[in-house]
Write an enzyme that holds these catalytic residues in place. Structure first.
Site, PDB file in Angstrom:
ATOM      1  N   VAL A  65       0.833  -1.205   0.000  1.00  0.00           N
ATOM      2  CA  VAL A  65       0.000   0.000   0.000  1.00  0.00           C
ATOM      3  C   VAL A  65       0.872   1.261   0.000  1.00  0.00           C
ATOM      4  O   VAL A  65       0.633   2.205  -0.749  1.00  0.00           O
ATOM      5  CB  VAL A  65      -0.967   0.001   1.201  1.00  0.00           C
ATOM      6  N   CYS A  66       1.909   1.258   0.824  1.00  0.00           N
ATOM      7  CA  CYS A  66       2.778   2.429   0.911  1.00  0.00           C
ATOM      8  C   CYS A  66       3.549   2.668  -0.384  1.00  0.00           C
ATOM      9  O   CYS A  66       3.858   3.814  -0.728  1.00  0.00           O
ATOM     10  CB  CYS A  66       3.741   2.279   2.082  1.00  0.00           C
ATOM     11  N   THR A  67       3.858   1.604  -1.099  1.00  0.00           N
ATOM     12  CA  THR A  67       4.513   1.764  -2.397  1.00  0.00           C
ATOM     13  C   THR A  67       3.644   2.593  -3.336  1.00  0.00           C
ATOM     14  O   THR A  67       4.127   3.493  -4.030  1.00  0.00           O
ATOM     15  CB  THR A  67       4.813   0.385  -3.016  1.00  0.00           C
TER      16      THR A  67
END
Length: 213
Positions: free
Chosen positions: A44-46
């Site tokens: 998700v953070c990517t």
């Protein structure tokens, strides 16, 4: 430590992908967007870091400096940047703070006592040019952050800082705004000579297109 709206954003000195960051000095007279990630190489953070990179023209237009944070070291951040560029077609051009000792994470209350003590929660702080915290958002691990909502909130903050107004639910730039109840009708007429609509004595709407000075 609990961070609240209106408090001065804690200053710090920390290593990042752009070298050592002295936070208040780095912010200068700009707005800041500080957002944290539990760890590197998370899915998700990517996508989030890629989106912040793609939105560079929007941050610049609002004089906002984005800066990320993760508990991993600088070397891992650089490797992650390559993955982000490959998968998201946008490489982060903003600093990523390395916080392996969780110094900044603790300073900003990013580690929840009921969560993994070595991982930051996904917090986001908007900081104004006077170094005051103006917006705080914390998302669960399963939900990607909506950076268009962050932009909308910054638009509201920057607009309402200069006028006696507030923005209503679901407001977008260009739509009517709310006149502060603190203004008398006489003062409202002076400040908004184009006229306004009174729905209730405490609820007055005005279109700003022709009144911004």
């Amino acid at each position: 430590m609990t961070i609240q709206l209106g408090q001065t954003a804690p200053d710090f000195r920390q290593e990042s992908t752009h070298g050592e960051i002295r936070f208040h000095e780095w912010l200068g007279s700009s707005w800041g967007l500080l957002f944290s990630h539990p760890k590197n190489f998370t899915p998700v953070c990517t996508t989030e870091l890629g989106e912040v990179a793609r939105l560079r023209p929007e941050w610049d237009r609002r004089d906002v400096k984005p800066i990320g944070l993760s508990v991993d070291p600088v070397e891992a951040h650089h490797k992650w940047e390559a993955d982000i560029e490959e998968t998201q077609k946008a490489r982060p051009d903003f600093p990523m703070i390395a916080d392996p000792a969780a110094k900044v994470s603790a300073l900003y209350g990013m580690i929840h006592p009921e969560s993994d003590p070595v991982l930051t929660v996904r917090s986001l702080f908007v900081i104004d040019p006077s170094k005051k915290i103006r917006l705080i958002l914390t998302y669960p691990p399963s939900t990607g952050r909506n950076f268009h909502e962050v932009l909308r909130a910054i638009d509201s903050l920057q607009l309402t800082d200069t006028r006696s107004i507030a923005t209503p639910a679901n407001w977008s730039p260009g739509e009517p705004v709310v006149i502060s109840p603190k203004l008398s009708d006489e003062e409202a007429k002076r400040q908004f000579p184009q006229g306004y609509r009174t729905l209730k004595p405490y609820l007055r709407l005005v279109d700003l297109e022709t009144s911004i000075r």
